[in-house]
Structures are given as structure tokens and as C-alpha cells.
Motif scaffolding. Sequence first.
Motif, PDB file in Angstrom:
ATOM      1  N   GLU A   1      11.718   0.422 -12.693  1.00  0.00           N
ATOM      2  CA  GLU A   1      10.346   0.866 -12.936  1.00  0.00           C
ATOM      3  C   GLU A   1       9.357  -0.298 -12.846  1.00  0.00           C
ATOM      4  O   GLU A   1       8.235  -0.121 -12.364  1.00  0.00           O
ATOM      5  CB  GLU A   1      10.245   1.567 -14.290  1.00  0.00           C
ATOM      6  CG  GLU A   1       8.937   2.301 -14.470  1.00  0.00           C
ATOM      7  CD  GLU A   1       8.939   3.167 -15.698  1.00  0.00           C
ATOM      8  OE1 GLU A   1       9.040   4.401 -15.528  1.00  0.00           O
ATOM      9  OE2 GLU A   1       8.848   2.632 -16.815  1.00  0.00           O
ATOM     10  N   LYS A   2       9.756  -1.482 -13.266  1.00  0.00           N
ATOM     11  CA  LYS A   2       8.870  -2.649 -13.138  1.00  0.00           C
ATOM     12  C   LYS A   2       8.532  -2.914 -11.678  1.00  0.00           C
ATOM     13  O   LYS A   2       7.402  -3.266 -11.343  1.00  0.00           O
ATOM     14  CB  LYS A   2       9.520  -3.893 -13.753  1.00  0.00           C
ATOM     15  CG  LYS A   2       9.528  -3.909 -15.253  1.00  0.00           C
ATOM     16  CD  LYS A   2      10.238  -5.154 -15.758  1.00  0.00           C
ATOM     17  CE  LYS A   2      10.429  -5.136 -17.252  1.00  0.00           C
ATOM     18  NZ  LYS A   2      11.165  -6.323 -17.727  1.00  0.00           N
ATOM     19  N   ILE A   3       9.516  -2.754 -10.801  1.00  0.00           N
ATOM     20  CA  ILE A   3       9.272  -2.933  -9.366  1.00  0.00           C
ATOM     21  C   ILE A   3       8.285  -1.869  -8.882  1.00  0.00           C
ATOM     22  O   ILE A   3       7.333  -2.169  -8.156  1.00  0.00           O
ATOM     23  CB  ILE A   3      10.595  -2.886  -8.575  1.00  0.00           C
ATOM     24  CG1 ILE A   3      11.409  -4.159  -8.875  1.00  0.00           C
ATOM     25  CG2 ILE A   3      10.336  -2.740  -7.074  1.00  0.00           C
ATOM     26  CD1 ILE A   3      12.812  -4.168  -8.320  1.00  0.00           C
ATOM     27  N   PHE A   4       8.488  -0.632  -9.292  1.00  0.00           N
ATOM     28  CA  PHE A   4       7.583   0.440  -8.890  1.00  0.00           C
ATOM     29  C   PHE A   4       6.166   0.206  -9.418  1.00  0.00           C
ATOM     30  O   PHE A   4       5.184   0.461  -8.711  1.00  0.00           O
ATOM     31  CB  PHE A   4       8.107   1.794  -9.371  1.00  0.00           C
ATOM     32  CG  PHE A   4       9.342   2.280  -8.665  1.00  0.00           C
ATOM     33  CD1 PHE A   4       9.741   1.764  -7.435  1.00  0.00           C
ATOM     34  CD2 PHE A   4      10.124   3.274  -9.230  1.00  0.00           C
ATOM     35  CE1 PHE A   4      10.886   2.228  -6.783  1.00  0.00           C
ATOM     36  CE2 PHE A   4      11.262   3.745  -8.587  1.00  0.00           C
ATOM     37  CZ  PHE A   4      11.641   3.226  -7.364  1.00  0.00           C
TER      38      PHE A   4
ATOM     39  N   SER B   1      -0.337 -12.428   3.000  1.00  0.00           N
ATOM     40  CA  SER B   1      -1.378 -12.816   2.052  1.00  0.00           C
ATOM     41  C   SER B   1      -0.745 -13.339   0.756  1.00  0.00           C
ATOM     42  O   SER B   1       0.372 -12.958   0.402  1.00  0.00           O
ATOM     43  CB  SER B   1      -2.284 -11.627   1.745  1.00  0.00           C
ATOM     44  OG  SER B   1      -1.624 -10.705   0.909  1.00  0.00           O
ATOM     45  N   PRO B   2      -1.479 -14.200   0.035  1.00  0.00           N
ATOM     46  CA  PRO B   2      -0.950 -14.728  -1.241  1.00  0.00           C
ATOM     47  C   PRO B   2      -0.591 -13.625  -2.238  1.00  0.00           C
ATOM     48  O   PRO B   2       0.410 -13.725  -2.941  1.00  0.00           O
ATOM     49  CB  PRO B   2      -2.082 -15.605  -1.770  1.00  0.00           C
ATOM     50  CG  PRO B   2      -2.854 -15.998  -0.548  1.00  0.00           C
ATOM     51  CD  PRO B   2      -2.755 -14.828   0.395  1.00  0.00           C
ATOM     52  N   ASP B   3      -1.411 -12.556  -2.293  1.00  0.00           N
ATOM     53  CA  ASP B   3      -1.118 -11.461  -3.223  1.00  0.00           C
ATOM     54  C   ASP B   3       0.209 -10.799  -2.898  1.00  0.00           C
ATOM     55  O   ASP B   3       0.997 -10.482  -3.794  1.00  0.00           O
ATOM     56  CB  ASP B   3      -2.231 -10.412  -3.192  1.00  0.00           C
ATOM     57  CG  ASP B   3      -3.520 -10.907  -3.836  1.00  0.00           C
ATOM     58  OD1 ASP B   3      -3.471 -11.904  -4.580  1.00  0.00           O
ATOM     59  OD2 ASP B   3      -4.561 -10.282  -3.587  1.00  0.00           O
ATOM     60  N   LEU B   4       0.469 -10.578  -1.610  1.00  0.00           N
ATOM     61  CA  LEU B   4       1.732  -9.947  -1.224  1.00  0.00           C
ATOM     62  C   LEU B   4       2.903 -10.897  -1.409  1.00  0.00           C
ATOM     63  O   LEU B   4       4.008 -10.459  -1.730  1.00  0.00           O
ATOM     64  CB  LEU B   4       1.669  -9.444   0.217  1.00  0.00           C
ATOM     65  CG  LEU B   4       0.786  -8.222   0.421  1.00  0.00           C
ATOM     66  CD1 LEU B   4       0.773  -7.807   1.888  1.00  0.00           C
ATOM     67  CD2 LEU B   4       1.233  -7.058  -0.441  1.00  0.00           C
TER      68      LEU B   4
ATOM     69  N   GLU C   1      -0.232  -3.388  -7.066  1.00  0.00           N
ATOM     70  CA  GLU C   1      -0.658  -4.326  -6.025  1.00  0.00           C
ATOM     71  C   GLU C   1      -1.017  -3.656  -4.702  1.00  0.00           C
ATOM     72  O   GLU C   1      -1.894  -4.142  -3.997  1.00  0.00           O
ATOM     73  CB  GLU C   1       0.433  -5.374  -5.779  1.00  0.00           C
ATOM     74  CG  GLU C   1       0.810  -6.184  -7.000  1.00  0.00           C
ATOM     75  CD  GLU C   1      -0.336  -7.019  -7.556  1.00  0.00           C
ATOM     76  OE1 GLU C   1      -1.179  -7.499  -6.766  1.00  0.00           O
ATOM     77  OE2 GLU C   1      -0.382  -7.184  -8.787  1.00  0.00           O
ATOM     78  N   ILE C   2      -0.334  -2.585  -4.345  1.00  0.00           N
ATOM     79  CA  ILE C   2      -0.584  -1.958  -3.046  1.00  0.00           C
ATOM     80  C   ILE C   2      -1.347  -0.642  -3.196  1.00  0.00           C
ATOM     81  O   ILE C   2      -2.403  -0.454  -2.593  1.00  0.00           O
ATOM     82  CB  ILE C   2       0.735  -1.734  -2.281  1.00  0.00           C
ATOM     83  CG1 ILE C   2       1.375  -3.090  -1.969  1.00  0.00           C
ATOM     84  CG2 ILE C   2       0.480  -0.959  -0.985  1.00  0.00           C
ATOM     85  CD1 ILE C   2       2.705  -3.013  -1.296  1.00  0.00           C
ATOM     86  N   ASP C   3      -0.804   0.264  -4.002  1.00  0.00           N
ATOM     87  CA  ASP C   3      -1.453   1.564  -4.172  1.00  0.00           C
ATOM     88  C   ASP C   3      -2.764   1.430  -4.933  1.00  0.00           C
ATOM     89  O   ASP C   3      -3.667   2.231  -4.766  1.00  0.00           O
ATOM     90  CB  ASP C   3      -0.548   2.534  -4.940  1.00  0.00           C
ATOM     91  CG  ASP C   3       0.804   2.749  -4.297  1.00  0.00           C
ATOM     92  OD1 ASP C   3       1.071   2.169  -3.226  1.00  0.00           O
ATOM     93  OD2 ASP C   3       1.613   3.495  -4.880  1.00  0.00           O
ATOM     94  N   GLN C   4      -2.820   0.434  -5.800  1.00  0.00           N
ATOM     95  CA  GLN C   4      -3.956   0.222  -6.703  1.00  0.00           C
ATOM     96  C   GLN C   4      -4.193   1.458  -7.568  1.00  0.00           C
ATOM     97  O   GLN C   4      -5.317   1.826  -7.862  1.00  0.00           O
ATOM     98  CB  GLN C   4      -5.209  -0.196  -5.923  1.00  0.00           C
ATOM     99  CG  GLN C   4      -4.996  -1.522  -5.217  1.00  0.00           C
ATOM    100  CD  GLN C   4      -6.166  -1.952  -4.375  1.00  0.00           C
ATOM    101  OE1 GLN C   4      -6.924  -1.141  -3.863  1.00  0.00           O
ATOM    102  NE2 GLN C   4      -6.302  -3.259  -4.234  1.00  0.00           N
TER     103      GLN C   4
END
Length: 158
Positions: free
Chosen positions: A57-60, A2-5, A66-69
Motif C-alpha cells: 500500500e505504501k508503494i500505491f 525528472s528528479p521527482d520520478l 506523485e503521479i496521479d496526484q
Amino acid sequence: MSPDLMVMEARIRKELSQLQKLEKELAGILKAGETKMESVRLRAYASILHDFYSGIEKIFITIAREIDQSIPTGEGWHRQLLEQMTLDLPTKRPAVIDAKFAAQLQEYLSFRHRFRNLYGYELQWLKMEDLVKNMGPVLKDFKIYIEKFLGVLSDIMK
């Protein structure tokens, strides 16, 4: 995918690249090292360690948003975010890192907190030496975790 991922993966890969540059910068400082640490070099090491964990931390945060919301808030949110990355969320994602690696990263998080709350002249080489010397191997392991995580996401999205 997906575009978001796709956007999330691009952000993560960009941050990994930035972390790699930090590690190279640190290696250059270490090569020029002297037995006695002068204040400027000590502050440079501390700043790089600060930036190193901030990049992780930025990656987390990207994954949490984006995923956990769900991004932790309030006091202790940094520790909660780190712990969140060790959780397997069956309907959303696998664990990003394991608890043992999270404990290693906790040392960098703790240092960053101290760095933000100290004056530079209060920094002590002995309290950061292991973090400085282990940053390269920790980054290598982190990249392995993230690449594995991105691979699993890619497989899920096919």
C-alpha cells in the motif's frame, strides 16, 4: 528522468526491498513450523501479513501522490486506492496492476483489516494459511508488475 520520478522510483525500490525481507522472515518461520500452531507463531504470521500489505500500500500511495496526484480519502479509501491502481490514466500513467491481481491483493487487505480489529487470541490459522503460503508467489508477481510499471515510466520520461 525528472528528479521527482527518480525519488519516487527510489522509494518504490526501497519498499520492494523491505517486502523481500518480510518474505524471507516468513520463510524462516515456516521452516521452523510445527503441526500445532502456538499463539506466538500465529501472531507472528499475522503481523507479517499485516506488514506485507502495508508495504504494498505504501508503494500505491507513492504512485497515487506523485503521479496521479490523487489519494482517495474517507471510508473505504484503502479499497479505492487498490482499485485506482488498476486504472489506466491515459494522460498520467498505465494501470499498475490488473483486476485479477488486485483481487488477490484484496485478500491481504481484508486480512489486514481483520488483524487490526481482532485481539491476537482470536486469530485463526485456517483463515490465514493460504495468505501465508502464497505470500512469496504474490510478492514475485507484484515485483513483476512494479518493474514493468517503472520501465514504462522510464520510457515515457526519456
